[in-house]
Design an enzyme around this catalytic site. Structure first.
Site, PDB file in Angstrom:
ATOM      1  N   LYS A 197      51.966  31.073  37.371  1.00 11.49           N
ATOM      2  CA  LYS A 197      50.879  31.612  38.199  1.00 11.49           C
ATOM      3  C   LYS A 197      51.035  31.164  39.664  1.00 11.49           C
ATOM      4  CE  LYS A 197      47.527  29.623  35.790  1.00 11.49           C
ATOM      5  NZ  LYS A 197      48.291  28.892  34.752  1.00 11.49           N
ATOM      6  N   ARG A 254      38.704  29.727  34.089  1.00 10.23           N
ATOM      7  CA  ARG A 254      39.334  29.160  32.897  1.00 10.23           C
ATOM      8  C   ARG A 254      38.354  29.090  31.725  1.00 10.23           C
ATOM      9  NH1 ARG A 254      43.468  25.931  35.946  1.00 10.23           N
ATOM     10  NH2 ARG A 254      44.949  25.059  34.479  1.00 10.23           N
ATOM     11  N   ARG A 283      59.215  20.970  36.974  1.00 13.87           N
ATOM     12  CA  ARG A 283      58.726  21.493  38.255  1.00 13.87           C
ATOM     13  C   ARG A 283      58.287  20.398  39.226  1.00 13.87           C
ATOM     14  NH1 ARG A 283      53.146  24.622  36.451  1.00 13.87           N
ATOM     15  NH2 ARG A 283      51.911  22.755  36.062  1.00 13.87           N
ATOM     16  N   ARG A 333      53.654  16.342  39.624  1.00 15.29           N
ATOM     17  CA  ARG A 333      52.265  16.111  39.236  1.00 15.29           C
ATOM     18  C   ARG A 333      52.150  15.063  38.143  1.00 15.29           C
ATOM     19  NH1 ARG A 333      49.763  22.011  38.331  1.00 15.29           N
ATOM     20  NH2 ARG A 333      48.746  20.819  36.676  1.00 15.29           N
ATOM     21  N   ARG A 343      46.852  20.292  27.449  1.00 17.44           N
ATOM     22  CA  ARG A 343      46.471  21.403  28.340  1.00 17.44           C
ATOM     23  C   ARG A 343      46.626  22.744  27.633  1.00 17.44           C
ATOM     24  NH1 ARG A 343      50.197  19.719  33.117  1.00 17.44           N
ATOM     25  NH2 ARG A 343      49.618  21.684  34.082  1.00 17.44           N
TER      26      ARG A 343
HETATM   27  P1  AMP Z   1      46.456  23.591  37.308  1.00 16.47           P
HETATM   28  O1  AMP Z   1      47.034  23.104  38.584  1.00 16.47           O
HETATM   29  O2  AMP Z   1      45.888  24.988  37.434  1.00 16.47           O
HETATM   30  O3  AMP Z   1      47.380  23.461  36.126  1.00 16.47           O
HETATM   31  O4  AMP Z   1      45.198  22.648  36.996  1.00 16.47           O
HETATM   32  C1  AMP Z   1      45.367  21.261  36.793  1.00 16.47           C
HETATM   33  C2  AMP Z   1      44.136  20.668  36.135  1.00 16.47           C
HETATM   34  O5  AMP Z   1      42.996  20.855  36.997  1.00 16.47           O
HETATM   35  C3  AMP Z   1      43.725  21.312  34.817  1.00 16.47           C
HETATM   36  O6  AMP Z   1      44.431  20.769  33.711  1.00 16.47           O
HETATM   37  C4  AMP Z   1      42.237  20.979  34.785  1.00 16.47           C
HETATM   38  O7  AMP Z   1      42.022  19.621  34.443  1.00 16.47           O
HETATM   39  C5  AMP Z   1      41.837  21.152  36.250  1.00 16.47           C
HETATM   40  N1  AMP Z   1      41.428  22.547  36.554  1.00 16.47           N
HETATM   41  C6  AMP Z   1      42.052  23.429  37.386  1.00 16.47           C
HETATM   42  N2  AMP Z   1      41.397  24.597  37.450  1.00 16.47           N
HETATM   43  C7  AMP Z   1      40.335  24.462  36.617  1.00 16.47           C
HETATM   44  C8  AMP Z   1      39.280  25.339  36.227  1.00 16.47           C
HETATM   45  N3  AMP Z   1      39.198  26.597  36.700  1.00 16.47           N
HETATM   46  N4  AMP Z   1      38.360  24.860  35.343  1.00 16.47           N
HETATM   47  C9  AMP Z   1      38.409  23.593  34.870  1.00 16.47           C
HETATM   48  N5  AMP Z   1      39.388  22.731  35.181  1.00 16.47           N
HETATM   49  C10 AMP Z   1      40.349  23.151  36.061  1.00 16.47           C
END
Ligand code: AMP
Length: 215
Positions: free
Chosen positions: A13, A88, A127, A161, A172
């Site tokens: 994404k 989400r 990554r 990360r 996740r």
């Molecule tokens: P990402 O970078 O999109 O993989 O997000 C990393 C982490 O941030 C996720 O595993 C969640 O803990 C939190 N997170 C990101 N976006 C959301 C969302 N829309 N709702 C809830 N938690 C989020």
């Protein structure tokens, strides 16, 4: 144009959102990036979010909805934006609908990037990003043109990360199937959900998305 890029962690994404941002002049809104910035800055939201993120769990709806509601009111979102990692949960999708209708705008497309689970751990563990501009790279699939130098800004510092490790990825993915995948029927019912094959190369996936946006 307002687009949602949907898919499990590691689907691509962020990579595709960065491409669309450059090619279509839309702003990438990644809730993950915003939360990581809040954690780094030790803001009130960041401190509340940190534990959940480290555990591979979702941050509460109130926090992410509040962050997005504020962000889409900013000037650079006037021409449109790409949501990467939001919504989400079904509650987030409903809140987004309300925000957009209050602003007199509507979603143009929800694009699901479909990837086999077996590919996700490898994608995630390889990554990394430029520490300066957050341009995304991968150990094998997407290296900088010059080793150790960011293509986008010339930066030479890179970072990985904290939650990109095999154990947290499993959690996740569980969260994705339990809480996020149920958002798909919500958009399917509205007739705006489309799929792309995320197992193809980055360029191929970008072409599939471009074809949807041009239609
Ligand atoms: P990402 O970078 O999109 O993989 O997000 C990393 C982490 O941030 C996720 O595993 C969640 O803990 C939190 N997170 C990101 N976006 C959301 C969302 N829309 N709702 C809830 N938690 C989020």
């Amino acid at each position: 144009m307002i687009i949602i890029l949907f898919g499990p962690p590691g689907a691509g994404k962020g990579t595709q959102a960065q491409r669309i941002e450059k090619e279509n002049g839309l702003v990438q809104l990644s809730t993950g990036d915003m939360l990581r910035a809040a954690v780094a800055a030790k803001t009130h939201y960041g401190q509340k979010a940190q534990e959940k993120m480290q555990a591979g769990q979702l941050v509460s709806d109130d926090i992410v909805i509040g962050i997005i509601a504020d962000r889409i009111k900013e000037d650079d979102c006037k021409n449109g934006f790409i949501l990467d990692g939001f919504p989400r949960t079904v509650a987030q999708a409903e809140a987004l609908d309300e925000m957009l209708s209050e602003g007199g705008v509507a979603l143009d497309a929800v694009i699901e990037i479909q990837v086999d689970d077996s590919a996700l751990v490898d994608r995630i563990s390889g990554r990394y990003t430029c520490a300066n501009c957050l341009e995304g790279y991968h150990d094998t699939n997407l290296k900088p043109k010059v080793d150790g130098v960011c293509d986008a800004c010339g930066g030479t510092e890179f970072k990985r990360r904290a939650d990109d490790n095999a154990e947290t990825v499993e959690k996740r993915l569980k969260e994705y199937y339990a809480q996020t995948a149920p958002v798909l029927p919500y958009y399917a019912k509205k007739g705006i959900l489309q799929q792309v094959d995320g197992m193809k190369s980055i360029d191929d996936v970008a072409a599939q998305i471009a074809a949807i946006l041009a239609a």
